[in-house]
Design a protein around this motif. Structure first.
Motif, short mmCIF file in Angstrom:
data_model
loop_
_atom_site.label_atom_id
_atom_site.label_comp_id
_atom_site.label_asym_id
_atom_site.label_seq_id
_atom_site.Cartn_x
_atom_site.Cartn_y
_atom_site.Cartn_z
N ASP A 124 6.41 -7.17 -16.09
CA ASP A 124 5.11 -7.02 -16.74
C ASP A 124 3.99 -6.98 -15.70
O ASP A 124 3.08 -6.15 -15.76
CB ASP A 124 4.89 -8.18 -17.73
N PHE A 125 4.06 -7.88 -14.73
CA PHE A 125 3.09 -7.93 -13.63
C PHE A 125 3.08 -6.59 -12.88
O PHE A 125 2.02 -6.01 -12.62
CB PHE A 125 3.46 -9.08 -12.68
N ASN A 126 4.25 -6.09 -12.55
CA ASN A 126 4.36 -4.84 -11.80
C ASN A 126 3.86 -3.64 -12.61
O ASN A 126 3.22 -2.74 -12.07
CB ASN A 126 5.80 -4.59 -11.35
N GLU A 127 4.11 -3.66 -13.91
CA GLU A 127 3.61 -2.57 -14.77
C GLU A 127 2.08 -2.53 -14.75
O GLU A 127 1.48 -1.46 -14.64
CB GLU A 127 4.12 -2.76 -16.21
N LYS A 128 1.45 -3.70 -14.81
CA LYS A 128 -0.02 -3.77 -14.75
C LYS A 128 -0.52 -3.32 -13.38
O LYS A 128 -1.52 -2.61 -13.27
CB LYS A 128 -0.49 -5.19 -15.07
N ARG A 129 0.20 -3.71 -12.33
CA ARG A 129 -0.14 -3.31 -10.96
C ARG A 129 -0.08 -1.79 -10.82
O ARG A 129 -0.99 -1.15 -10.30
CB ARG A 129 0.84 -4.00 -10.00
N LEU A 130 1.00 -1.20 -11.32
CA LEU A 130 1.16 0.26 -11.23
C LEU A 130 0.11 1.00 -12.05
O LEU A 130 -0.37 2.06 -11.64
CB LEU A 130 2.58 0.67 -11.66
N LYS A 131 -0.26 0.44 -13.20
CA LYS A 131 -1.31 1.06 -14.02
C LYS A 131 -2.65 1.06 -13.28
O LYS A 131 -3.36 2.06 -13.28
CB LYS A 131 -1.45 0.35 -15.37
N CYS A 132 -2.95 -0.04 -12.61
CA CYS A 132 -4.18 -0.11 -11.82
C CYS A 132 -4.17 0.95 -10.71
O CYS A 132 -5.18 1.62 -10.48
CB CYS A 132 -4.36 -1.49 -11.21
N ASN B 285 -8.02 1.86 -10.44
CA ASN B 285 -8.84 0.71 -10.80
C ASN B 285 -8.63 -0.36 -9.73
O ASN B 285 -7.89 -1.32 -9.90
CB ASN B 285 -8.42 0.19 -12.19
N PHE B 286 -9.30 -0.16 -8.60
CA PHE B 286 -9.07 -1.02 -7.44
C PHE B 286 -9.66 -2.42 -7.60
O PHE B 286 -9.19 -3.36 -6.98
CB PHE B 286 -9.57 -0.33 -6.17
N GLU B 287 -10.67 -2.55 -8.44
CA GLU B 287 -11.21 -3.90 -8.71
C GLU B 287 -10.17 -4.76 -9.40
O GLU B 287 -9.92 -5.88 -9.01
CB GLU B 287 -12.47 -3.81 -9.57
N GLU B 288 -9.56 -4.21 -10.45
CA GLU B 288 -8.53 -4.94 -11.20
C GLU B 288 -7.25 -5.12 -10.36
O GLU B 288 -6.55 -6.11 -10.49
CB GLU B 288 -8.22 -4.19 -12.50
N LEU B 289 -6.97 -4.14 -9.50
CA LEU B 289 -5.77 -4.20 -8.67
C LEU B 289 -5.72 -5.47 -7.82
O LEU B 289 -4.65 -6.00 -7.53
CB LEU B 289 -5.68 -2.96 -7.77
N GLY B 290 -6.88 -5.99 -7.46
CA GLY B 290 -6.94 -7.22 -6.69
C GLY B 290 -6.23 -8.39 -7.36
O GLY B 290 -5.78 -9.32 -6.70
N TYR C 8 -3.41 -8.09 -8.81
CA TYR C 8 -1.97 -7.79 -8.80
C TYR C 8 -1.44 -7.49 -7.40
O TYR C 8 -0.50 -6.73 -7.23
CB TYR C 8 -1.69 -6.62 -9.74
N VAL C 9 -2.04 -8.10 -6.42
CA VAL C 9 -1.63 -7.88 -5.04
C VAL C 9 -0.33 -8.63 -4.74
O VAL C 9 0.54 -8.14 -4.03
CB VAL C 9 -2.74 -8.32 -4.06
N SER C 10 -0.18 -9.80 -5.31
CA SER C 10 0.95 -10.66 -4.96
C SER C 10 1.41 -11.41 -6.21
O SER C 10 0.60 -12.00 -6.92
CB SER C 10 0.47 -11.62 -3.88
N TYR C 11 2.71 -11.37 -6.47
CA TYR C 11 3.29 -12.09 -7.60
C TYR C 11 3.78 -13.45 -7.11
O TYR C 11 4.59 -13.53 -6.19
CB TYR C 11 4.47 -11.30 -8.20
N ARG C 12 3.27 -14.50 -7.71
CA ARG C 12 3.62 -15.84 -7.25
C ARG C 12 4.03 -16.71 -8.44
O ARG C 12 3.52 -16.55 -9.54
CB ARG C 12 2.43 -16.48 -6.53
N THR C 13 4.96 -17.61 -8.16
CA THR C 13 5.40 -18.59 -9.16
C THR C 13 5.17 -19.97 -8.56
O THR C 13 4.85 -20.09 -7.38
CB THR C 13 6.91 -18.43 -9.48
N PRO C 14 5.35 -21.02 -9.34
CA PRO C 14 5.22 -22.38 -8.78
C PRO C 14 6.20 -22.65 -7.64
O PRO C 14 5.95 -23.51 -6.81
CB PRO C 14 5.51 -23.29 -9.99
#
Length: 180
Positions: free
Chosen positions: A107-115, A120-125, A127-133
């Protein structure tokens, strides 16, 4: 826009180990490069992008050692691999609890690819890095972004998510074979 995503399918043909070599390694992060070289040495020299292949295999092994087996030297990483001038196929299995956030990552990657697609480089910020706890300072999901680009014939996990299979088909122009 690309619809590349990590699949979850215990029955994927990419998990077929017929004709594959097999290696078992301890979960020693210091030896990942060595383990990678033992595997890549079976790749045909005609493959022009051997360095990228080596890098991708190293990431798969490193993830299994670090994230899957938590660098527990008593836990093993199993690797099945097949190389030809047409294809590279790798299966890596660890003894860990699995990458349980695959759907969230997709889901995160899909949003990143859509940006990216929408520029949409403002929103892309966001989705630069996917992090978990469980992520540390050197984690960010970037290896998985690269894996989806490199492994052009699939990236698939088992339902338990501690076993990944990947495949790359090499175009004739990248095989080092002269085409008449």
């Amino acid at each position: 826009m690309s619809n590349k995503m990590i699949e979850i399918d215990d029955n994927s043909k990419l998990f077929n180990t017929e004709g594959c070599f097999h290696k078992e390694f301890p979960s020693d992060l210091r030896q990942v490069r060595y383990f990678t070289l033992l595997i890549v040495q079976k790749a045909p020299p005609e493959i022009k992008e051997l360095n990228l292949l080596e890098q991708q295999i190293s990431e798969l092994i490193k993830n299994a050692v670090k994230h899957g087996n938590k660098c527990d030297i008593n836990k093993k990483v199993h690797i099945w691999y097949y190389f030809s001038t047409e294809e590279a196929r790798i299966i890596v299995e660890d003894e860990g609890k699995g990458f349980l956030k695959i759907r969230e990552w997709n889901d995160f990657n899909e949003k990143r690819l859509k940006c990216l697609h929408d520029e949409n480089f403002e929103e892309l910020g966001n989705y630069v890095s996917y992090r978990t706890p469980d992520s540390d300072d050197r984690d960010g999901g970037n290896a998985m972004f690269a894996a989806l680009e490199y492994w052009n014939s699939g990236v698939v996990f088992t339902e338990k998510a501690n076993k990944i299979a990947v495949s790359k088909k090499f175009p004739k122009s990248q095989r080092g074979i002269e085409i008449n």
